[in-house]
Design an enzyme around this catalytic site. Structure first.
Site, short mmCIF file in Angstrom:
data_model
loop_
_atom_site.label_atom_id
_atom_site.label_comp_id
_atom_site.label_asym_id
_atom_site.label_seq_id
_atom_site.Cartn_x
_atom_site.Cartn_y
_atom_site.Cartn_z
N LYS A 1 6.03 23.28 -13.10
CA LYS A 1 5.18 22.37 -13.04
C LYS A 1 4.90 22.22 -11.32
CE LYS A 1 4.91 17.20 -13.76
NZ LYS A 1 5.09 16.34 -13.99
N HIS B 1 -1.80 12.21 -27.60
CA HIS B 1 -1.94 10.62 -27.14
C HIS B 1 -2.57 9.73 -28.00
CE1 HIS B 1 -1.25 11.50 -22.45
NE2 HIS B 1 -0.42 11.06 -23.17
N ARG C 1 -3.95 21.82 -12.93
CA ARG C 1 -2.96 20.97 -13.54
C ARG C 1 -3.43 20.09 -14.83
NH1 ARG C 1 0.30 15.77 -10.06
NH2 ARG C 1 1.24 15.37 -11.93
N ASN D 1 -1.62 19.73 -19.68
CA ASN D 1 -1.44 18.30 -20.95
C ASN D 1 -1.86 19.05 -22.09
OD1 ASN D 1 -1.76 15.77 -20.41
ND2 ASN D 1 -2.92 16.67 -18.44
N HIS E 1 -1.58 17.53 -26.09
CA HIS E 1 -1.21 15.86 -25.20
C HIS E 1 -3.22 15.06 -26.15
CE1 HIS E 1 1.89 17.02 -22.77
NE2 HIS E 1 1.89 15.36 -22.43
N GLU F 1 -5.38 17.34 -10.75
CA GLU F 1 -5.78 17.45 -11.59
C GLU F 1 -7.59 17.96 -11.81
OE1 GLU F 1 -3.58 15.58 -14.95
OE2 GLU F 1 -5.67 15.40 -16.15
N ARG G 1 0.55 -1.17 0.04
CA ARG G 1 -0.13 -0.04 0.17
C ARG G 1 1.11 0.92 0.32
NH1 ARG G 1 -2.86 -2.71 4.41
NH2 ARG G 1 -4.43 -4.14 2.96
N HIS H 1 7.00 9.87 -27.40
CA HIS H 1 5.61 11.14 -27.11
C HIS H 1 5.94 12.22 -27.25
CE1 HIS H 1 3.08 12.23 -23.35
NE2 HIS H 1 4.12 12.89 -23.45
N GLU I 1 7.86 18.58 -24.35
CA GLU I 1 7.31 18.75 -23.12
C GLU I 1 7.92 20.08 -23.33
OE1 GLU I 1 5.30 17.50 -21.65
OE2 GLU I 1 5.23 15.66 -21.97
N LYS J 1 2.75 11.84 -11.23
CA LYS J 1 1.08 10.46 -11.32
C LYS J 1 2.21 9.56 -12.03
CE LYS J 1 -1.50 14.24 -14.32
NZ LYS J 1 -1.65 14.65 -15.93
#
Ligand code: NAD
Ligand code: GLY
Length: 349
Positions: free
Chosen positions: A216, A241, A230, A234, A237, A226, A113, A252, A177, A135
């Site tokens: 960031k 994506h 946040r 993206n 993206h 997010e 956990r 990417h 990025e 993330k």
């Protein structure tokens, strides 16, 4: 070396700069059982460094490549962690690009956990973006990052030492990025344009990395999970994506640049983005990626499943507006597709 403290649900420290690896990692290894995750390319290049610093720390070497950011490899990593006898006090070191960071962060979050995680990013993309902010994810059923969690690393160690072995293609990927950050921050925009002729220089990449991480960290402090701000990280993206999972031929970051180019066209056509500013961003994206390919309706299809979407049949993307200003735009799926296809007419010109 600079320390950036990111206080979100837990506190993370990001150490950035020349010498960070040797100054931080030996100290971070002390006092608990550790586990190292890396990938086959990084292990081949840095095996000597790894054994000198990590000694006999148990390790798992992930086969390199996005296709291995999957459930079966996640299982292999967790199995290796149990075989290593890790405890709840243990720490996983994820040393590699964004793939190692994403799957390693997830394994650390799942094991008992949640055990501590130290990220040691070795690509430009991972240094400027993916290693910071917690993330973690794997891809599944052809959907990017669909299974994962927010799980903050205890420490991120960002050392430009590793960038020297990166092929130009990977620098380009990280620049994807960085151009995204330029579209989000007036300060980064100015720095990037100032260095337009030396974007691939390692000294520029080292300096811009600090600015991107600062940006960031500011965003993640305000919106770790997010729910709003946040989502801006993206930008580019939504389409990026979708294209990445459709044809898998580019990296990417290259898909992010292509997505950014198209979504800037859409924002301009909708009268949201200032024409001249949008043209500069598009020229920047084109310069880094080398050329903007025309896209097909089938390739855009994955945008339906984007995690920013709020209802079935609509697509959400982040539109650049003017220097440092952006907005969230929601369009019916059909309109998003037709606007992207309209932009495709000027893609290869
Ligand atoms: P990657 O991890 O696949 O690394 C790219 C290539 O570079 C790989 O072949 C790798 O083995 C190699 N490599 C790594 N370090 C090297 C070095 N120092 N020298 C030479 N080769 C080296 O890909 P990436 O571009 O680093 O990351 C992409 C991944 O990051 C994607 O899965 C993407 O979804 C994810 N990502 C996550 C976040 C986040 O916030 N978690 C943000 C952006 C991207
Ligand atoms: N790279 C997007 C984010 O971390 O939110």
């Amino acid at each position: 070396m600079k320390e950036i403290v990111l206080k979100a649900s837990v506190k993370s420290s990001v150490f950035v700069g020349e010498g960070a690896f040797h100054r931080c990692v030996p100290a971070l290894l002390k006092g608990q059982k550790n586990f190292l995750l890396t990938d086959s390319n990084v292990y081949e290049l840095y095996g000597g460094l790894i054994s000198s610093v990590f000694g006999n720390t148990p390790l798992y070497v992930l086969p390199a490549g996005e296709e291995n950011k999957n459930f079966s490899e996640l299982g292999n990593i967790l199995t290796a962690m149990t075989e290593a006898g890790l405890l709840r006090t243990s720490c996983l070191f994820a040393m590699g690009g964004g793939v190692v960071g994403d799957i390693g962060g997830l394994a650390a979050g799942l094991y008992m956990r949640g055990i501590r995680c130290v990220q040691i990013p070795t690509t430009v993309l991972a240094q400027v973006d993916s290693s910071v902010g917690g993330k973690t994810a794997i891809d599944m059923n052809n959907i990017k990052n669909v299974v994962g969690m927010f799980y903050q690393p205890q420490t991120v160690v960002v050392d430009p030492l590793f960038l020297r072995t990166l092929p130009v293609r990977e620098l380009k990927c990280g620049l994807g990025e960085i151009v995204k950050y330029a579209a989000l921050s007036a300060e980064i925009y100015k720095e990037v344009l100032k260095h337009i002729d030396n974007l691939f220089d390692l000294s520029f990449l080292e300096e811009i990395t600090k600015l991107c991480i600062d940006h960031k960290a500011n965003v993640v402090r305000k919106d770790e999970r997010e729910t709003g701000l946040r989502k801006s990280l993206n930008m580019g993206h939504t389409l990026g994506h979708a294209l990445e999972l459709y044809d898998k031929k580019l990296s990417h970051g290259e898909y992010v640049l292509i997505g950014l180019w198209y979504e800037t066209c859409v924002a301009q056509a909708m009268g949201l983005c200032k024409q001249e500013y949008g043209d500069t961003l598009k020229a920047l994206a084109r310069k880094v990626v080398g050329g903007i390919p025309a896209v097909t309706e089938a390739a855009i299809g994955g945008a339906r499943m984007d995690k920013k979407n709020e209802s079935a049949g609509t697509v959400t993307f982040i539109a650049p507006i003017s220097k440092g200003i952006f907005d969230t735009v929601k369009l019916p799926y059909e309109e998003y597709v037709s606007r992207i296809l309209e932009a495709a007419k000027e893609a290869e010109c």
